[in-house]
Design a protein around this motif. Structure first.
Motif, PDB file in Angstrom:
ATOM      1  N   THR A   4       0.847  -1.185   0.000  1.00 18.69           N
ATOM      2  CA  THR A   4       0.000   0.000   0.000  1.00 18.69           C
ATOM      3  C   THR A   4       0.879   1.230   0.000  1.00 18.69           C
ATOM      4  OG1 THR A   4      -1.715  -1.132   1.256  1.00 18.69           O
ATOM      5  CG2 THR A   4      -1.766   1.272   1.256  1.00 18.69           C
ATOM      6  N   VAL A   5       0.570   2.139  -0.901  1.00 20.20           N
ATOM      7  CA  VAL A   5       1.253   3.426  -0.961  1.00 20.20           C
ATOM      8  C   VAL A   5       0.168   4.491  -0.950  1.00 20.20           C
ATOM      9  CG1 VAL A   5       2.729   4.934  -2.341  1.00 20.20           C
ATOM     10  CG2 VAL A   5       3.164   2.473  -2.309  1.00 20.20           C
ATOM     11  N   LEU A   6       0.265   5.408  -0.025  1.00 21.22           N
ATOM     12  CA  LEU A   6      -0.702   6.484   0.063  1.00 21.22           C
ATOM     13  C   LEU A   6      -0.176   7.680  -0.719  1.00 21.22           C
ATOM     14  CD1 LEU A   6      -3.300   7.645   1.271  1.00 21.22           C
ATOM     15  CD2 LEU A   6      -1.945   8.378   3.233  1.00 21.22           C
ATOM     16  N   VAL A   7      -0.964   8.122  -1.680  1.00 24.26           N
ATOM     17  CA  VAL A   7      -0.597   9.269  -2.511  1.00 24.26           C
ATOM     18  C   VAL A   7      -1.747  10.265  -2.458  1.00 24.26           C
ATOM     19  CG1 VAL A   7      -0.041  10.047  -4.841  1.00 24.26           C
ATOM     20  CG2 VAL A   7       0.739   7.811  -4.077  1.00 24.26           C
ATOM     21  N   SER A   8      -1.430  11.497  -2.169  1.00 20.74           N
ATOM     22  CA  SER A   8      -2.421  12.556  -2.208  1.00 20.74           C
ATOM     23  C   SER A   8      -2.135  13.382  -3.457  1.00 20.74           C
ATOM     24  CB  SER A   8      -2.299  13.430  -0.953  1.00 20.74           C
ATOM     25  OG  SER A   8      -3.191  14.508  -1.051  1.00 20.74           O
ATOM     26  N   GLU A  14      -3.051  11.002 -13.748  1.00 20.62           N
ATOM     27  CA  GLU A  14      -1.950  10.172 -13.255  1.00 20.62           C
ATOM     28  C   GLU A  14      -2.458   9.097 -12.309  1.00 20.62           C
ATOM     29  OE1 GLU A  14       1.303  12.404 -11.682  1.00 20.62           O
ATOM     30  OE2 GLU A  14       1.605  13.496 -13.564  1.00 20.62           O
ATOM     31  N   MET A  15      -3.418   9.431 -11.483  1.00 20.22           N
ATOM     32  CA  MET A  15      -3.978   8.437 -10.558  1.00 20.22           C
ATOM     33  C   MET A  15      -4.666   7.310 -11.322  1.00 20.22           C
ATOM     34  SD  MET A  15      -3.185   9.145  -7.450  1.00 20.22           S
ATOM     35  CE  MET A  15      -1.617   9.429  -8.245  1.00 20.22           C
ATOM     36  N   ALA A  16      -5.326   7.655 -12.413  1.00 25.07           N
ATOM     37  CA  ALA A  16      -6.008   6.638 -13.220  1.00 25.07           C
ATOM     38  C   ALA A  16      -5.013   5.629 -13.783  1.00 25.07           C
ATOM     39  CB  ALA A  16      -6.780   7.306 -14.359  1.00 25.07           C
ATOM     40  N   LEU A  17      -3.784   6.077 -14.027  1.00 24.05           N
ATOM     41  CA  LEU A  17      -2.758   5.195 -14.593  1.00 24.05           C
ATOM     42  C   LEU A  17      -1.987   4.413 -13.536  1.00 24.05           C
ATOM     43  CD1 LEU A  17      -1.304   7.617 -17.289  1.00 24.05           C
ATOM     44  CD2 LEU A  17      -2.847   5.682 -17.664  1.00 24.05           C
ATOM     45  N   THR A  18      -1.926   4.915 -12.308  1.00 22.26           N
ATOM     46  CA  THR A  18      -1.050   4.300 -11.314  1.00 22.26           C
ATOM     47  C   THR A  18      -1.776   3.598 -10.169  1.00 22.26           C
ATOM     48  OG1 THR A  18      -0.877   6.394 -10.109  1.00 22.26           O
ATOM     49  CG2 THR A  18       0.826   5.933 -11.736  1.00 22.26           C
ATOM     50  N   ALA A  19      -2.974   3.995  -9.838  1.00 24.71           N
ATOM     51  CA  ALA A  19      -3.655   3.451  -8.656  1.00 24.71           C
ATOM     52  C   ALA A  19      -4.592   2.306  -9.024  1.00 24.71           C
ATOM     53  CB  ALA A  19      -4.438   4.555  -7.962  1.00 24.71           C
ATOM     54  N   ALA A  37     -11.361   1.217 -11.476  1.00 21.88           N
ATOM     55  CA  ALA A  37     -12.306   0.921 -12.558  1.00 21.88           C
ATOM     56  C   ALA A  37     -13.747   1.198 -12.155  1.00 21.88           C
ATOM     57  CB  ALA A  37     -12.155  -0.529 -13.001  1.00 21.88           C
ATOM     58  N   GLU A  38     -14.065   0.997 -10.879  1.00 25.72           N
ATOM     59  CA  GLU A  38     -15.434   1.258 -10.408  1.00 25.72           C
ATOM     60  C   GLU A  38     -15.796   2.737 -10.516  1.00 25.72           C
ATOM     61  OE1 GLU A  38     -16.680  -0.642  -6.700  1.00 25.72           O
ATOM     62  OE2 GLU A  38     -14.921  -1.943  -6.915  1.00 25.72           O
ATOM     63  N   PHE A  39     -14.822   3.605 -10.302  1.00 24.89           N
ATOM     64  CA  PHE A  39     -15.079   5.042 -10.402  1.00 24.89           C
ATOM     65  C   PHE A  39     -15.380   5.445 -11.835  1.00 24.89           C
ATOM     66  CE2 PHE A  39     -12.824   5.144  -6.344  1.00 24.89           C
ATOM     67  CZ  PHE A  39     -13.611   6.027  -5.634  1.00 24.89           C
TER      68      PHE A  39
END
Length: 126
Positions: A4-8, A14-19, A37-39
């Motif tokens: 788990t890595v927490l990123v704000s 970028e979040m769509a590609l990495t999280a 994917a649910e979002f």
């Protein structure tokens, strides 16, 4: 074993590609937690192109919402595979059947619209 890595971040592309999983917090409260994917499946639409104008009405009869758009129509409330199956059952030729997913940024903005304290052009809190 996972990590788990927490990123704000406010960079949703970028979040769509990495999280793999997202947690959305607004005003100190949990708004949503789900796989990325649910979002982006929320508000999923399908672009349909056919030369059979009556097919739009048949889609409405099975509960889909249909909006005309240049070159075809946009369908909501039914998945692309279901549109394809209905077309096959009705003998309708489809020239295009393209799922359109909501961008993560659009989904994020929709989810957090009531949790925004400041908005562009406003100097005071909501």
């Amino acid at each position: 074993m996972g990590r788990t890595v927490l990123v704000s971040s406010h960079l949703m592309s970028e979040m769509a590609l990495t999280a793999d999983r997202l947690v959305i917090v607004g005003k100190g409260r949990l708004i949503a937690e789900a796989d990325t994917a649910e979002f982006t499946t929320t508000g999923e639409e399908v672009f349909v192109r056919t030369d059979d104008p009556a097919f739009a009405r048949r889609l409405e009869l099975v509960g889909a919402q249909v909006l005309s758009q240049e070159g075809g129509f946009v369908v909501a409330g039914i998945t692309a595979p279901d549109v394809g199956r209905l077309a096959a059952a009705e003998g309708v030729t489809l020239y295009e059947l393209t799922p359109r997913r909501t961008s993560l940024e659009t989904a994020f903005m929709e989810l957090t619209r009531d949790s925004v304290e400041y908005s562009a052009g406003q100097g005071a809190a909501r």
